[in-house]
Write an enzyme that holds these catalytic residues in place. Structure first.
Site, short mmCIF file in Angstrom:
data_model
loop_
_atom_site.label_atom_id
_atom_site.label_comp_id
_atom_site.label_asym_id
_atom_site.label_seq_id
_atom_site.Cartn_x
_atom_site.Cartn_y
_atom_site.Cartn_z
N GLU A 196 -1.70 -9.08 3.29
CA GLU A 196 -1.93 -9.82 4.59
C GLU A 196 -3.22 -10.20 5.10
OE1 GLU A 196 -1.83 -5.34 5.60
OE2 GLU A 196 -0.94 -6.70 3.95
N CYS A 210 0.85 -1.37 0.20
CA CYS A 210 -0.08 0.02 0.08
C CYS A 210 0.74 1.21 -0.14
CB CYS A 210 -0.98 -0.06 1.11
SG CYS A 210 -2.40 0.99 1.07
N HIS A 254 -3.60 -5.12 -0.10
CA HIS A 254 -3.06 -5.61 1.10
C HIS A 254 -3.08 -7.15 1.31
CE1 HIS A 254 -2.92 -1.82 3.85
NE2 HIS A 254 -3.83 -1.40 2.89
#
Length: 535
Positions: free
Chosen positions: A509, A381, A507
């Site tokens: 994750e 990001c 993102h």
């Protein structure tokens, strides 16, 4: 449908979310289909406008909902894909009630906490029931029993249990069992008082989970059972785990909580098959290798601010038979002392997301350090945006290249506000949020890592790569390896003449899990192992 409600008492941060997720893991491995949700008593509509220092990480779902970080635990521990229906706040409840009142839906009646607010809470439970193809819904209630703001949720649950039938509901209460060193003993009184407060509301817990540093004696178990009106076998020890949170389901299974819950709900299912989970935990605890990866961020002081990133490294480490030691570095300190002094010798570097200009120059220095030293790098990001800024400044000669988020007067706005964001005043839920499809260029590092031509990843940003600078940056050697399927948004950039340098606007994750490590994190860990072997 069967329902499990997880409440907490005595103090906050007891691990209700982990307890709920762990129970979900066990029930899923009994062959049941499970989904989870979180009810939060705070008045914010969602955590999207809250500082990470206040609330920790904002977890984003596929449908763009900004939610509590516990939903990250739910999706990592259980094979469920959650939506905005799975996170309810007091802000959402009151917003809906007042909207209905303004429309005249209540036909001129006085609008009250009971029944109107409690009905709104129960309606969410019924809606999730209707739209979920599962056997059990586990609902965690945020906050601590006794708090004023949570009382209305507990009253709604009391009513709901009567409506669906008490045999279809299991109440689990998580409390603290403190060890008083001076007295040399555990104290059960806080648990007794917490359960008494819950019973005042009209809820009798079926199971009590005691957070404890030490094993609980049978005497303590029987004492809690007697004073709290539960069977002794239903008093469960939830011990501090030594190595990883993924030991939690294994710990809870010692007291057969899955058997207790399924019997309470009248479900005849086999014992959980935890073989794959035990193998995964074994890989986390006893890897053959170790590496050091620097995470350079703005909210380093708070462990929960980058929760999903740290967990993703655990998943990627297990997949690569490596322990990942995280070196947490504040970007502002790099501005003061320099990247060489603060980062030194590491095997990999990650720059995560964030908002605002604090620490930005430190992040840019970090990217330059990774690029020039040949250290494996992953930007996420804002990490991708500063990677583009650094390349524009130091390779393309755009000395004042910047993002318009940090410098609106820059002559080279290589990162700029999305067109659809211009003119937006409201801050909540107005970013590019949720899952978007990206097309990956063949022959790139991104394509090698993913092994496919397109991916769907979750986003949370306002600013993006400025397409006006695409040709100039590409001509200077920056590779744009993935773009948004619909809008042409630049999703991934990379450097082909670097051992491992990749940065993404989304993102990753949020889609990493045990036994399903995200390819970008797994790739960074693999490259870090390779870098270490040659250094």
């Amino acid at each position: 449908m069967k329902y499990i409600f997880v409440t907490g008492g005595v103090v906050s941060s007891l691990g209700k979310g982990l307890a709920a997720a762990s129970i979900g893991t066990l029930l899923e491995r009994c062959g049941l289909k499970v989904t989870l949700q979180k009810f939060d008593p705070y008045l914010n509509v969602d955590p999207g406008t809250m500082s990470p220092f206040q609330h920790g990480e904002v977890y984003v779902l596929n449908d763009g909902a900004e939610t509590d970080l516990d939903l990250g635990h739910y999706e990592r521990f259980v094979h469920c894909s959650l939506s905005r229906l799975n996170n309810l706040t007091s802000g959402q409840v009151f917003e809906s009630v007042l909207r209905k009142e303004r429309r005249g839906d209540y036909l001129g009646k006085t609008v009250q906490y009971i029944p109107h607010v409690t009905d709104e809470i129960k309606n969410r439970l019924y809606e999730v029931t209707e739209k979920s193809d599962v056997d059990i819904i586990i609902t965690e209630i945020g906050g601590t029993v006794g708090d004023m703001e949570g009382h209305i949720f507990l009253e709604a649950l009391r009513q709901f249990a009567l409506e669906v039938g008490r045999d279809n509901v299991c109440f689990i209460h998580v409390t603290l069992l403190p060890y008083i060193k001076a007295a040399g003993e555990m104290k059960t009184k806080p648990t007794q008082q917490s359960v008494a407060k819950l019973r005042e509301i009209g809820i009798q817990p079926d199971v009590i989970i005691c957070r404890t540093e030490y094993d609980m004696s049978e005497d303590e178990r029987r004492k809690i059972a007697m004073f709290c009106n539960v069977e002794a076998k239903n008093v469960i020890a939830f011990r501090d785990v030594k190595n990883t949170i993924y030991e939690c389901p294994l710990d809870l299974s010692q007291d057969k909580i899955d058997r207790i819950v399924t019997r309470r709900l009248g479900l005849d299912v086999p014992a959980p098959n935890l073989a794959d989970w035990q193998r995964y935990v074994g890989r986390v605890i006893s890897p053959s290798h170790s590496i050091r990866i620097a995470v350079v961020g703005k909210y380093i002081a708070l462990q929960d601010a980058y929760k999903s990133i740290y967990e993703s490294f655990t998943h990627a480490g297990a997949e690569n038979d490596a322990r990942v030691e995280i070196l947490r570095i504040d970007a502002e300190e790099i501005e003061e002392k320099g990247a060489e002094a603060m980062i030194g010798s590491v095997d990999g570097i990650l720059v995560p997301g964030g908002f605002g200009d604090r620490g930005i120059e430190g992040k840019i220095q970090t990217v330059e350090y990774a690029r020039t030293k040949g250290i494996p790098f992953l930007g996420i990001c804002l990490g991708m945006q500063v990677a583009v800024i650094e390349y524009a400044r130091h390779i393309c000669g755009m000395d004042d290249a910047n993002s318009t988020e940090f410098d609106q007067k820059t002559t080279h706005p290589v990162i700029s506000l999305q067109e659809e964001q211009k003119g937006i005043k409201a801050m909540g839920a107005t970013m590019r949020l949720g899952a978007y499809k990206a097309l990956i260029q063949p022959g790139t590092l991104a394509h090698k890592l993913y092994g496919k031509d397109s991916v769907t990843e979750r986003h949370r940003h306002r600013y993006e790569f400025n397409p006006a600078y695409r040709d100039e940056l590409e001509n200077a050697g920056l590779v744009i390896s993935a773009v948004n399927d619909e809008h042409g948004l630049v999703e991934v950039v990379e450097l082909p003449d670097h051992p491992f340098f990749i940065a993404c606007q989304y993102h990753p994750e949020f889609q990493s899990a045990p036994n399903r490590a995200h390819p970008l994190f797994s790739g960074l860990v693999s490259a870090a192992l390779e870098h270490k072997s040659h250094s």
